[in-house]
Design a protein around this motif. Structure first.
Motif, PDB file in Angstrom:
ATOM      1  N   GLY A   1       0.662  -1.161   0.000  1.00 54.19           N
ATOM      2  CA  GLY A   1       0.078   0.044   0.121  1.00 54.19           C
ATOM      3  C   GLY A   1       0.962   1.291   0.049  1.00 54.19           C
ATOM      4  O   GLY A   1       0.352   2.200  -0.651  1.00 54.19           O
ATOM      5  N   ASP A   2       2.062   1.217   0.529  1.00 52.90           N
ATOM      6  CA  ASP A   2       2.770   2.306   0.661  1.00 52.90           C
ATOM      7  C   ASP A   2       3.996   2.338  -0.470  1.00 52.90           C
ATOM      8  O   ASP A   2       4.927   3.044  -0.231  1.00 52.90           O
ATOM      9  CB  ASP A   2       3.405   2.844   2.076  1.00 52.90           C
ATOM     10  CG  ASP A   2       4.340   1.521   2.598  1.00 52.90           C
ATOM     11  OD1 ASP A   2       4.243   0.439   2.117  1.00 52.90           O
ATOM     12  OD2 ASP A   2       4.805   1.931   3.593  1.00 52.90           O
ATOM     13  N   ASP A   3       4.069   1.358  -1.014  1.00 57.65           N
ATOM     14  CA  ASP A   3       5.375   1.033  -2.200  1.00 57.65           C
ATOM     15  C   ASP A   3       5.238   2.185  -3.296  1.00 57.65           C
ATOM     16  O   ASP A   3       4.225   2.249  -3.817  1.00 57.65           O
ATOM     17  CB  ASP A   3       5.075  -0.351  -2.583  1.00 57.65           C
ATOM     18  CG  ASP A   3       6.527  -0.686  -3.696  1.00 57.65           C
ATOM     19  OD1 ASP A   3       7.359  -1.172  -2.959  1.00 57.65           O
ATOM     20  OD2 ASP A   3       6.330  -0.536  -4.799  1.00 57.65           O
ATOM     21  N   PRO A   4       6.309   2.577  -3.447  1.00 55.92           N
ATOM     22  CA  PRO A   4       6.164   3.839  -4.668  1.00 55.92           C
ATOM     23  C   PRO A   4       5.733   3.424  -5.923  1.00 55.92           C
ATOM     24  O   PRO A   4       5.065   4.263  -6.529  1.00 55.92           O
ATOM     25  CB  PRO A   4       7.761   4.327  -4.491  1.00 55.92           C
ATOM     26  CG  PRO A   4       8.181   4.162  -3.184  1.00 55.92           C
ATOM     27  CD  PRO A   4       7.659   3.031  -2.721  1.00 55.92           C
ATOM     28  N   MET A   5       6.395   2.227  -6.280  1.00 56.64           N
ATOM     29  CA  MET A   5       5.832   1.891  -7.690  1.00 56.64           C
ATOM     30  C   MET A   5       4.328   1.484  -7.816  1.00 56.64           C
ATOM     31  O   MET A   5       3.715   1.753  -8.798  1.00 56.64           O
ATOM     32  CB  MET A   5       6.857   0.598  -8.176  1.00 56.64           C
ATOM     33  CG  MET A   5       6.535   0.290  -9.582  1.00 56.64           C
ATOM     34  SD  MET A   5       7.834  -0.931 -10.214  1.00 56.64           S
ATOM     35  CE  MET A   5       7.599  -2.441  -9.169  1.00 56.64           C
TER      36      MET A   5
ATOM     37  N   LEU B   1      16.734  -8.929  -8.015  1.00 58.80           N
ATOM     38  CA  LEU B   1      15.225  -8.280  -7.754  1.00 58.80           C
ATOM     39  C   LEU B   1      15.336  -6.890  -8.071  1.00 58.80           C
ATOM     40  O   LEU B   1      16.212  -6.067  -8.251  1.00 58.80           O
ATOM     41  CB  LEU B   1      14.981  -8.425  -6.032  1.00 58.80           C
ATOM     42  CG  LEU B   1      15.915  -7.769  -5.236  1.00 58.80           C
ATOM     43  CD1 LEU B   1      15.688  -6.552  -4.763  1.00 58.80           C
ATOM     44  CD2 LEU B   1      15.740  -8.591  -3.774  1.00 58.80           C
ATOM     45  N   GLU B   2      14.062  -6.206  -8.200  1.00 57.04           N
ATOM     46  CA  GLU B   2      13.760  -4.708  -8.075  1.00 57.04           C
ATOM     47  C   GLU B   2      13.080  -4.170  -6.987  1.00 57.04           C
ATOM     48  O   GLU B   2      12.160  -5.004  -6.576  1.00 57.04           O
ATOM     49  CB  GLU B   2      13.218  -4.383  -9.429  1.00 57.04           C
ATOM     50  CG  GLU B   2      13.846  -4.903 -10.785  1.00 57.04           C
ATOM     51  CD  GLU B   2      13.191  -5.758 -11.357  1.00 57.04           C
ATOM     52  OE1 GLU B   2      13.523  -6.304 -12.405  1.00 57.04           O
ATOM     53  OE2 GLU B   2      11.966  -6.420 -10.789  1.00 57.04           O
ATOM     54  N   SER B   3      13.695  -3.301  -6.568  1.00 56.48           N
ATOM     55  CA  SER B   3      12.895  -2.265  -5.372  1.00 56.48           C
ATOM     56  C   SER B   3      12.822  -1.035  -5.830  1.00 56.48           C
ATOM     57  O   SER B   3      13.708  -0.597  -6.160  1.00 56.48           O
ATOM     58  CB  SER B   3      13.617  -2.618  -3.993  1.00 56.48           C
ATOM     59  OG  SER B   3      13.057  -2.228  -2.949  1.00 56.48           O
ATOM     60  N   SER B   4      11.429  -0.515  -5.519  1.00 60.69           N
ATOM     61  CA  SER B   4      11.212   0.941  -5.406  1.00 60.69           C
ATOM     62  C   SER B   4      11.195   1.732  -3.904  1.00 60.69           C
ATOM     63  O   SER B   4      10.944   2.930  -3.797  1.00 60.69           O
ATOM     64  CB  SER B   4      10.084   1.094  -6.217  1.00 60.69           C
ATOM     65  OG  SER B   4       8.633   0.677  -5.712  1.00 60.69           O
ATOM     66  N   LYS B   5      11.545   0.742  -3.189  1.00 59.66           N
ATOM     67  CA  LYS B   5      11.286   1.390  -1.697  1.00 59.66           C
ATOM     68  C   LYS B   5      12.803   1.614  -1.034  1.00 59.66           C
ATOM     69  O   LYS B   5      13.317   0.523  -0.960  1.00 59.66           O
ATOM     70  CB  LYS B   5      10.497   0.558  -0.869  1.00 59.66           C
ATOM     71  CG  LYS B   5       9.868   1.104   0.123  1.00 59.66           C
ATOM     72  CD  LYS B   5       8.872   0.099   0.930  1.00 59.66           C
ATOM     73  CE  LYS B   5       8.100   1.090   2.357  1.00 59.66           C
ATOM     74  NZ  LYS B   5       7.030   0.019   2.737  1.00 59.66           N
ATOM     75  N   PRO B   6      13.252   2.709  -1.091  1.00 59.52           N
ATOM     76  CA  PRO B   6      14.562   3.029  -0.237  1.00 59.52           C
ATOM     77  C   PRO B   6      14.676   2.248   1.031  1.00 59.52           C
ATOM     78  O   PRO B   6      15.852   1.837   1.215  1.00 59.52           O
ATOM     79  CB  PRO B   6      14.494   4.458  -0.178  1.00 59.52           C
ATOM     80  CG  PRO B   6      13.700   4.994  -1.204  1.00 59.52           C
ATOM     81  CD  PRO B   6      12.513   4.091  -1.264  1.00 59.52           C
TER      82      PRO B   6
END
Length: 202
Positions: free
Chosen positions: A30-34, A161-166
């Motif tokens: 719910g709070d993931d930027p992507m 993997l890929e992540s958009s959450k610092p």
């Protein structure tokens, strides 16, 4: 070190778990930027995420990936053997387009941009991992990470993997991942970090 308990011990996820898993992942992202980029409407985001993860699990990763869950988290992995089959077919793509609505082109561009940074050599791919926010800090995500990484290590293969959450980057680094690329998604989207972990001795 977080102690493994029965509640956070990984177990294989089956299609029968779809409803619980999609609900857990909808809360987790719910709070993931992507995901906020793909689903900007706060009023419908959780419901849309639930449909999105249900589709990914029942039509894609649950059939051709290695999916595990705990009482409050889930992870979808893809081994090299399942990589070709785990690509969404036409019906799955159409279902995702219907869920995403006018954000479908943004999603398609993001997927294409991310694909450019994936490793060429055989590897395990961590497609999705998330824990219910109410259970964070209880070791659910770590247990799932360890389980999948152990499988990749046993095969002597790297993990990507890929992540958009610092905030997630230090967690992944703790498990041996390093950032191999940092890029902004097309159309003014969020930053995405591509991370890779080399196989470790077992």
């Amino acid at each position: 070190m977080t102690r493994m308990t029965l509640a956070n011990a990984p177990e294989p996820a089956t299609i029968d778990d779809a409803r619980a898993i999609s609900r857990t992942l909808a809360s987790a992202f719910g709070d993931d930027p992507m995901m906020r980029w793909f689903f900007p409407d706060e009023a419908s985001r959780e419901a849309d995420l639930g449909r999105y993860f249900t589709t990914l699990f029942t039509r894609q990763y649950g059939l051709h990936g290695v999916c595990e869950r705990t009482g409050s988290a889930a992870a979808f992995w893809v081994s090299p053997e399942g990589a070709d089959k785990a690509v969404p077919d036409a019906d799955t793509i159409q279902e995702l387009v219907e869920i995403l609505g006018d954000r479908a082109p943004v999603f398609r561009e993001a997927v294409m941009a991310a694909a450019e940074h994936g490793p060429a050599e055989p590897h395990w791919y961590l497609a999705v991992i998330g824990a219910d926010p109410a259970a964070r800090g209880q070791g659910h995500g770590s247990a799932l990470l360890r389980s999948g990484l152990a499988k990749a290590d046993a095969a002597g293969l790297p993990v990507y993997l890929e992540s958009s959450k610092p905030d997630n980057l230090p967690v992944y680094e703790h498990f041996g991942f390093t950032v191999r690329a940092e890029f902004t998604l097309p159309g003014g989207g969020p930053v995405l970090w591509a991370m890779k972990r080399d196989p470790q001795g077992v």
